[in-house]
Scaffold this motif. Structure first.
Motif, mmCIF file in Angstrom:
data_model
loop_
_atom_site.group_PDB
_atom_site.id
_atom_site.type_symbol
_atom_site.label_atom_id
_atom_site.label_comp_id
_atom_site.label_asym_id
_atom_site.label_seq_id
_atom_site.Cartn_x
_atom_site.Cartn_y
_atom_site.Cartn_z
ATOM 1 N N GLY A 96 0.834 -1.190 0.000
ATOM 2 C CA GLY A 96 0.000 0.000 0.000
ATOM 3 C C GLY A 96 0.873 1.247 0.000
ATOM 4 N N PHE A 97 0.293 2.367 -0.370
ATOM 5 C CA PHE A 97 0.983 3.658 -0.370
ATOM 6 C C PHE A 97 0.193 4.648 0.474
ATOM 7 C CE2 PHE A 97 3.088 3.776 -4.888
ATOM 8 C CZ PHE A 97 3.988 2.808 -4.509
ATOM 9 N N TYR A 98 0.909 5.505 1.168
ATOM 10 C CA TYR A 98 0.375 6.763 1.674
ATOM 11 C C TYR A 98 1.128 7.826 0.886
ATOM 12 C CZ TYR A 98 -1.746 4.360 5.654
ATOM 13 O OH TYR A 98 -2.510 3.540 6.438
ATOM 14 N N ALA A 99 0.421 8.714 0.225
ATOM 15 C CA ALA A 99 1.061 9.737 -0.601
ATOM 16 C C ALA A 99 0.854 11.110 0.018
ATOM 17 C CB ALA A 99 0.480 9.714 -2.011
ATOM 18 N N VAL A 144 3.755 0.614 2.585
ATOM 19 C CA VAL A 144 3.396 -0.161 3.776
ATOM 20 C C VAL A 144 2.823 -1.513 3.358
ATOM 21 C CG1 VAL A 144 2.921 1.900 5.176
ATOM 22 C CG2 VAL A 144 1.065 0.827 3.905
ATOM 23 N N THR A 145 2.828 -2.452 4.300
ATOM 24 C CA THR A 145 2.215 -3.748 4.033
ATOM 25 C C THR A 145 0.706 -3.589 3.944
ATOM 26 O OG1 THR A 145 2.085 -4.243 6.402
ATOM 27 C CG2 THR A 145 4.049 -5.025 5.220
ATOM 28 N N LEU A 146 0.069 -4.535 3.288
ATOM 29 C CA LEU A 146 -1.382 -4.466 3.100
ATOM 30 C C LEU A 146 -2.170 -5.148 4.206
ATOM 31 C CD1 LEU A 146 -1.558 -5.034 -0.751
ATOM 32 C CD2 LEU A 146 -2.093 -2.926 0.493
ATOM 33 N N ASP A 147 -1.489 -5.680 5.220
ATOM 34 C CA ASP A 147 -2.198 -6.306 6.330
ATOM 35 C C ASP A 147 -2.758 -5.227 7.264
ATOM 36 O OD1 ASP A 147 0.045 -5.345 7.645
ATOM 37 O OD2 ASP A 147 0.933 -7.315 7.954
ATOM 38 N N ASP A 148 -3.365 -5.641 8.348
ATOM 39 C CA ASP A 148 -3.995 -4.690 9.274
ATOM 40 C C ASP A 148 -3.008 -3.762 9.965
ATOM 41 O OD1 ASP A 148 -6.508 -5.630 8.673
ATOM 42 O OD2 ASP A 148 -6.575 -7.035 10.355
ATOM 43 N N GLU A 149 -1.746 -4.177 10.075
ATOM 44 C CA GLU A 149 -0.758 -3.356 10.776
ATOM 45 C C GLU A 149 -0.197 -2.227 9.908
ATOM 46 O OE1 GLU A 149 -0.446 -6.905 10.972
ATOM 47 O OE2 GLU A 149 -1.579 -6.776 12.840
ATOM 48 N N HIS A 150 -0.253 -2.367 8.575
ATOM 49 C CA HIS A 150 0.325 -1.378 7.649
ATOM 50 C C HIS A 150 1.768 -1.048 8.043
ATOM 51 C CE1 HIS A 150 -3.590 -1.039 5.904
ATOM 52 N NE2 HIS A 150 -4.121 -0.559 7.014
ATOM 53 N N THR A 151 2.564 -2.091 8.246
ATOM 54 C CA THR A 151 3.967 -1.942 8.636
ATOM 55 C C THR A 151 4.727 -1.190 7.553
ATOM 56 O OG1 THR A 151 3.795 -4.062 9.772
ATOM 57 C CG2 THR A 151 6.024 -3.222 9.361
#
Length: 165
Positions: A96-99, A144-151
């Protein structure tokens, strides 16, 4: 009570019952099944699930890693409240991305919610308007990872020239 009054009363009750059931159905749908709106701190913008960079993905020798959109220049008019720039997460990514769109001086113009692969927007709502001039702008991508933690995985910056006329 006459037969015609009983029929009218039955019809009114049926209509009211249908209206109540429809209202309950709408409430249940909106609370449990409808796609939740993406919060954006008072800034509107439509994140689309069928976002496309316009570039052919997976054709470069570097396509094995995380793909990040790049930019050369972008233009807008002074006082505009949105910028037409394609910010998103290419479909080929497995993260995933946060932009964050910001100026070189640190002024944040836009922050996205989580962008899953294939999600993005082409009309970026700005938190403030800009005066005419040339700016160095940056889209900062936090992967970030796509799991619930968004590591957090890594990050990338894509710098470009923003021209405000």
């Amino acid at each position: 009570m006459s037969k015609s009054k009983k029929i009218i009363l039955s019809a009114v009750i049926a209509v009211l019952l249908i209206a109540v059931l429809a209202a309950v159905g709408i409430v249940v749908y909106n609370n449990f099944f409808a796609e939740k709106p993406v919060p954006s701190d008072g800034v509107v913008g439509k994140i689309s699930a069928d976002w496309d960079t316009g570039a052919k993905e997976g054709t470069s020798p570097q396509s094995a890693g995380i793909q990040v959109p790049g930019y050369g220049t972008a233009e807008m008019k002074e006082g505009d409240k949105s910028l037409y720039l394609s910010i998103g997460n290419p479909k080929s990514n497995e993260c995933g991305f946060y932009a964050t769109l910001k100026l070189e001086d640190g002024t944040v113009l836009y922050e996205s919610e989580l962008l899953k692969p294939g999600y993005g927007l082409t009309e970026v709502p700005l938190t403030e308007t800009l005066k005419a001039g040339k700016y160095t702008a940056i889209v900062y991508y936090e992967c970030v990872t796509l799991d619930d933690e968004h590591t957090p995985l890594n990050s990338a910056e894509s710098e470009f020239t923003l021209i405000v006329k």
